[in-house]
Design a protein around this motif. Structure first.
Motif, mmCIF file in Angstrom:
data_model
loop_
_atom_site.group_PDB
_atom_site.id
_atom_site.type_symbol
_atom_site.label_atom_id
_atom_site.label_comp_id
_atom_site.label_asym_id
_atom_site.label_seq_id
_atom_site.Cartn_x
_atom_site.Cartn_y
_atom_site.Cartn_z
ATOM 1 N N TYR A 1 59.629 -24.848 -24.896
ATOM 2 C CA TYR A 1 60.458 -25.466 -25.910
ATOM 3 C C TYR A 1 59.596 -26.364 -26.781
ATOM 4 O O TYR A 1 58.564 -26.887 -26.347
ATOM 5 C CB TYR A 1 61.576 -26.321 -25.268
ATOM 6 C CG TYR A 1 62.674 -25.532 -24.616
ATOM 7 C CD1 TYR A 1 62.491 -24.951 -23.371
ATOM 8 C CD2 TYR A 1 63.900 -25.355 -25.255
ATOM 9 C CE1 TYR A 1 63.501 -24.223 -22.761
ATOM 10 C CE2 TYR A 1 64.922 -24.629 -24.651
ATOM 11 C CZ TYR A 1 64.708 -24.063 -23.412
ATOM 12 O OH TYR A 1 65.720 -23.348 -22.820
ATOM 13 N N GLN B 1 59.844 -29.784 -29.502
ATOM 14 C CA GLN B 1 60.669 -30.900 -29.933
ATOM 15 C C GLN B 1 59.965 -31.645 -31.039
ATOM 16 O O GLN B 1 58.881 -32.199 -30.829
ATOM 17 C CB GLN B 1 60.951 -31.864 -28.772
ATOM 18 C CG GLN B 1 61.864 -33.035 -29.163
ATOM 19 C CD GLN B 1 62.052 -34.031 -28.050
ATOM 20 O OE1 GLN B 1 61.162 -34.250 -27.244
ATOM 21 N NE2 GLN B 1 63.231 -34.659 -27.993
ATOM 22 N N GLY C 1 62.002 -37.112 -31.866
ATOM 23 C CA GLY C 1 63.341 -37.660 -31.756
ATOM 24 C C GLY C 1 64.468 -36.667 -31.910
ATOM 25 O O GLY C 1 65.633 -37.055 -31.923
ATOM 26 N N ARG C 2 64.145 -35.393 -32.016
ATOM 27 C CA ARG C 2 65.190 -34.376 -32.221
ATOM 28 C C ARG C 2 65.411 -33.549 -30.962
ATOM 29 O O ARG C 2 64.701 -33.688 -29.978
ATOM 30 C CB ARG C 2 64.811 -33.471 -33.381
ATOM 31 C CG ARG C 2 64.670 -34.226 -34.686
ATOM 32 C CD ARG C 2 64.613 -33.293 -35.850
ATOM 33 N NE ARG C 2 64.611 -34.017 -37.107
ATOM 34 C CZ ARG C 2 64.662 -33.423 -38.280
ATOM 35 N NH1 ARG C 2 64.725 -32.108 -38.354
ATOM 36 N NH2 ARG C 2 64.655 -34.131 -39.383
ATOM 37 N N GLY C 3 66.416 -32.709 -31.007
ATOM 38 C CA GLY C 3 66.706 -31.845 -29.874
ATOM 39 C C GLY C 3 65.647 -30.781 -29.689
ATOM 40 O O GLY C 3 64.922 -30.427 -30.608
ATOM 41 N N LEU C 4 65.544 -30.277 -28.460
ATOM 42 C CA LEU C 4 64.562 -29.243 -28.172
ATOM 43 C C LEU C 4 65.017 -27.903 -28.719
ATOM 44 O O LEU C 4 66.216 -27.605 -28.773
ATOM 45 C CB LEU C 4 64.365 -29.124 -26.656
ATOM 46 C CG LEU C 4 63.421 -30.148 -26.018
ATOM 47 C CD1 LEU C 4 64.026 -31.540 -26.019
ATOM 48 C CD2 LEU C 4 63.052 -29.709 -24.600
ATOM 49 N N HIS D 1 64.258 -23.742 -28.310
ATOM 50 C CA HIS D 1 63.650 -22.711 -27.457
ATOM 51 C C HIS D 1 62.646 -21.886 -28.258
ATOM 52 O O HIS D 1 62.927 -21.465 -29.385
ATOM 53 C CB HIS D 1 64.755 -21.806 -26.927
ATOM 54 C CG HIS D 1 64.273 -20.741 -26.011
ATOM 55 N ND1 HIS D 1 63.983 -19.467 -26.435
ATOM 56 C CD2 HIS D 1 64.032 -20.749 -24.683
ATOM 57 C CE1 HIS D 1 63.589 -18.748 -25.410
ATOM 58 N NE2 HIS D 1 63.615 -19.497 -24.336
ATOM 59 N N PHE E 1 57.244 -28.425 -24.416
ATOM 60 C CA PHE E 1 57.637 -28.564 -23.015
ATOM 61 C C PHE E 1 57.744 -27.201 -22.360
ATOM 62 O O PHE E 1 58.272 -26.258 -22.954
ATOM 63 C CB PHE E 1 59.010 -29.237 -22.903
ATOM 64 C CG PHE E 1 59.046 -30.655 -23.382
ATOM 65 C CD1 PHE E 1 59.286 -30.938 -24.717
ATOM 66 C CD2 PHE E 1 58.856 -31.708 -22.507
ATOM 67 C CE1 PHE E 1 59.324 -32.247 -25.177
ATOM 68 C CE2 PHE E 1 58.896 -33.023 -22.951
ATOM 69 C CZ PHE E 1 59.119 -33.277 -24.288
ATOM 70 N N LYS F 1 56.778 -32.837 -18.566
ATOM 71 C CA LYS F 1 56.723 -34.060 -19.374
ATOM 72 C C LYS F 1 56.247 -33.802 -20.793
ATOM 73 O O LYS F 1 56.336 -34.684 -21.638
ATOM 74 C CB LYS F 1 55.822 -35.100 -18.701
ATOM 75 C CG LYS F 1 56.344 -35.565 -17.349
ATOM 76 C CD LYS F 1 55.435 -36.612 -16.730
ATOM 77 C CE LYS F 1 55.971 -37.039 -15.365
ATOM 78 N NZ LYS F 1 55.106 -38.065 -14.743
#
Lengths: 112, 110
Positions: free
Chosen positions: B35, B37, B40-43, B45, B88, B102
């Motif tokens: 993923y 990111q 500060g935003r959503g992950l 895919h 990630f 992490k």
């Protein structure tokens, strides 16, 4: 319109207050998840739900509760907020457990 | 505890160079996902590789999986400034939810 929405996007509250974070999805997915993200710690799972009647604790559920009101809605509550719950909170959905997850934009929560 | 661990924690490269990130995990898996990111935003895919696959491509992304070493790598070729983000890996086994690492913070300098 976004497939996964979260409200509020930002919230500042005080220690001891009850807070509810809401998540809605239009993807028609059965599975929904709540994560917490802290700097340098990645994402940690708080609670997850595989369908409306299913609620499961994640890695860090202490201090949190959830409600799955409908297939499309999954809410996270902090019954009595504390400063170390200050974090970025994400909701996610998936149609099957091994398929990709779709994330909301996140809620930045600050507990003073 | 987190299943996956990305390496390096941070990576800085020049635009046009390739970026390689690694992920190690601890237990058997059904699949491994990567993923992205933005700050500060959503992950979002990127790619999924199943345990019986060894390599997968998607555009400028190449993912490998070595189940004997419990490791995966993500290669971004010809990187662009817009690739600057955190990456990630996440693993899954059975009916349990994804477990995320992490992350690796990638900076691509124009």
């Amino acid at each position: 319109d976004a497939d996964v929405t979260q409200t509020p996007r930002n919230r500042i509250t005080k220690t001891g207050k009850r807070i509810m974070l809401e998540c809605s999805q239009t993807k028609g997915h059965d599975r929904m998840y709540w994560y917490r993200q802290d700097p340098g710690l990645g994402l940690r799972l708080i609670y997850y739900s595989f369908d409306v009647k299913d609620i499961n604790k994640g890695e860090i559920s202490d201090g949190y509760s959830v409600s799955r009101q409908a297939q499309a809605k999954f809410s996270l509550s902090l019954e009595s907020a504390i400063p170390n719950q200050t974090a970025l909170y994400f909701c996610a959905t998936s149609d099957l457990s091994d398929n990709e997850q779709f994330f909301g934009p996140g809620t930045r929560l600050t507990v003073l | 505890s987190q299943q996956g661990e990305e390496d390096p924690q941070a990576l800085s490269i020049q635009e046009g160079e390739n970026a390689t990130m690694n992920c190690s995990y601890k237990t058997s898996i059904n699949n491994l996902q990567w993923y992205r990111q933005n700050s500060g935003r959503g992950l979002v895919h990127l790619i999924l590789i199943r345990s019986n696959e060894r390599e997968k491509h998607s555009g400028r992304l190449r993912v490998t999986l070595d189940t004997s070493k419990k490791s995966s790598s993500l290669l971004i070729t010809a990187s662009r400034a817009a690739d600057t983000a955190s990456y990630f890996c996440a693993t899954i086994l059975g009916n349990t939810p994804l477990v995320f690492g992490k992350g690796t913070r990638l900076s691509v300098i124009a």
